[in-house]
Design a protein around this motif. Structure first.
Motif, PDB file in Angstrom:
ATOM      1  N   ARG A  98       0.719  -1.201  -0.146  1.00  0.00           N
ATOM      2  CA  ARG A  98      -0.088  -0.176   0.065  1.00  0.00           C
ATOM      3  C   ARG A  98       0.760   1.404  -0.153  1.00  0.00           C
ATOM      4  O   ARG A  98       1.835   1.529   0.740  1.00  0.00           O
ATOM      5  CB  ARG A  98      -1.013  -0.164   1.313  1.00  0.00           C
ATOM      6  N   ASP A 100      -0.159   5.279  -0.211  1.00  0.00           N
ATOM      7  CA  ASP A 100      -0.645   6.450  -0.175  1.00  0.00           C
ATOM      8  C   ASP A 100      -1.017   7.955   0.539  1.00  0.00           C
ATOM      9  O   ASP A 100       0.530   7.907   1.148  1.00  0.00           O
ATOM     10  CB  ASP A 100      -2.559   6.336   0.496  1.00  0.00           C
ATOM     11  N   ILE A 101      -1.639   9.341   0.737  1.00  0.00           N
ATOM     12  CA  ILE A 101      -1.132  10.697   1.605  1.00  0.00           C
ATOM     13  C   ILE A 101      -1.649  10.436   2.528  1.00  0.00           C
ATOM     14  O   ILE A 101      -3.087   9.810   2.460  1.00  0.00           O
ATOM     15  CB  ILE A 101      -2.105  11.197   0.140  1.00  0.00           C
ATOM     16  N   THR A 104      -5.585   8.704   4.055  1.00  0.00           N
ATOM     17  CA  THR A 104      -5.951   7.468   3.721  1.00  0.00           C
ATOM     18  C   THR A 104      -4.595   6.912   4.343  1.00  0.00           C
ATOM     19  O   THR A 104      -4.519   5.391   4.472  1.00  0.00           O
ATOM     20  CB  THR A 104      -5.286   7.588   1.964  1.00  0.00           C
ATOM     21  N   LEU A 130       3.774   7.524  -3.883  1.00  0.00           N
ATOM     22  CA  LEU A 130       3.963   8.820  -3.622  1.00  0.00           C
ATOM     23  C   LEU A 130       5.204   9.144  -2.709  1.00  0.00           C
ATOM     24  O   LEU A 130       4.705  10.710  -2.427  1.00  0.00           O
ATOM     25  CB  LEU A 130       3.141   9.017  -2.787  1.00  0.00           C
ATOM     26  N   SER A 134       5.725  10.495   2.780  1.00  0.00           N
ATOM     27  CA  SER A 134       4.030   9.802   2.095  1.00  0.00           C
ATOM     28  C   SER A 134       4.147   8.713   3.046  1.00  0.00           C
ATOM     29  O   SER A 134       2.720   8.365   3.747  1.00  0.00           O
ATOM     30  CB  SER A 134       3.634   9.437   0.876  1.00  0.00           C
TER      31      SER A 134
END
Lengths: 271, 271
Positions: A98, A100-101, A104, A130, A134
């Motif tokens: 995984r 994400d930002i 999330t 990302l 992140s």
């Protein structure tokens, strides 16, 4: 259990040897086992593997994709598999990749690292696409839960070279910075394929564990792993899946053979 | 329904205007709505959003992380939310950012693109960290299911710039090659943050849709989106989440306002 992930991993490696066994119940593998393709078969496959390897693998790595195929019914099997593995005392590395930002990423950390979650593992794999920054919240969450993360740096597949060659250095620098001052390992491991012809980056300052997939079906041998990782081979967790899973009757014996070969090649005093 | 994803998306954009609404039920957002943090609250949140936006957003984008937090119970809510959205006729873009190798990627494609899966969406987001080539099987699967994929190129978060600046060109070239010859769009969209100060790469040859997150809470306006994407603004799907979701009573009116502003700024003949 207030020991850090690094301490728990080090103890497990000393006790069981350096092998990670992947649980990758693909449709092809279920078929080879004579099982149909269903959530019940998935569960049977996982129970068999857990019984065969939980006391001899340092770490067991279920691959989330093969559970997500069945939606909520598959995820329920993953929950039971993780619970069975933790009950048996092995360390669970959930392979979810995984990334994400902000809020999330916090939700993913809660799903896979928070001790209260039905899917809580000892560690997860993360993708840095990302930006390494992140992942900061997830690393903080891992530390708060005595868990770890393994960030993709250089993966074992040939399609990855063009992209990862440009950015793996950033990932390794970020991991080293996050691990500085921790002992025996920091919470941030990296993924470096065992099939790489050479490392291209030094891992001497990483101070974290190195997951090295690619043993067996993808072509790498324990000797390749020892040669590739040289001076940091004591921190390597070679990962094998298909090569030990293809026959239900041989899962344990093949795991033991890979484990012993890896232990012999990766020992600090091996030549 | 044997129309390609590109045709279905073009028809939907022409009918409803160019807005994508994200469903991001974070704990903070549930709290703002006066809901507790539970799978039942998650379901209520999703039903309210679906009723408010399904006929006015071109695309609705549930974020998987907020469902994964609850394990199999959360995924069951995601299954129902996707079913509700598809029943209402909107296009569902599931934000999962998956990326992996061969048989694992095939399992993700089956989970999220295969018409028979309980989690089948019209499109998913994919991460290219394992190389654009690692996504080839998923793209083939998308085409076979009249679905699409949106590959991360330049995301809207500031931590991403260092890494993505080096590799976004490879991603865009891979997407353009996969989309060549398709009309009105190929199956491979890309993600380009609406908050970027400039594009740095031309999108003129992409021939695919562009998901542009960052509208609203992250700071981008419809005018920013039109300016940033210039000659390809007709292919842009600006995505908004928190800015329309923060008050349950205003979700529909705020969605309509963003939709109309985006439509005005992104129209092919807008100045």
């Amino acid at each position: 259990m207030n020991e850090s992930f690094g301490s728990r991993l080090r103890a497990r490696l000393d006790e069981c040897g350096p092998l990670c066994v992947g649980i990758d119940p693909s449709p092809a593998l279920l078929h080879t086992w004579g099982l149909d393709d269903s959530p019940a078969a998935l569960e049977r496959f996982c129970r068999t593997v857990v019984e065969a390897v939980a006391d001899v693998a340092a770490v067991v790595k279920p691959q989330s994709a093969f559970f997500e195929r069945w939606g909520s019914r598959g995820i329920a099997v993953l929950e039971r598999t993780i619970a069975d593995l933790r009950e048996a005392g092995t360390l669970v590395l959930l392979d979810v990749k995984r990334g994400d930002i902000d809020s999330t990423m916090a939700a993913y950390a809660e799903a896979y690292l928070d001790k209260g979650s039905p899917l809580a593992a000892d560690a997860v794999t993360l993708s840095p696409y990302l930006g390494f920054g992140s992942l900061e919240g997830a690393i903080t969450s891992a530390m708060a839960n005595d868990a770890g993360v393994f960030v993709l740096a250089r993966t074992s597949n040939p399609e990855a070279a063009g992209l990862q060659r440009l950015v793996a250095g950033q990932v390794l620098a970020g991991a080293a910075a996050a691990n500085a001052g921790h002992a025996p390992f920091g919470p941030v491991g990296v993924v470096m394929g065992a099939t790489l012809p050479e490392l291209e980056h030094s891992l001497d300052d990483l101070n974290g564990p190195i997951l090295a997939p690619g043993l067996g079906a993808q072509g790498a041998t324990p000797a390749d792993v020892a040669r590739l990782f040289g001076s940091v081979r004591h921190a390597v967790l070679p990962s094998v899946s298909r090569a030990v899973l293809s026959d239900p009757k041989l899962v344990r014996s093949r795991t033991l053979r890979y484990r012993d070969e890896c232990a012999a090649h990766l020992a600090a005093d091996a030549r």
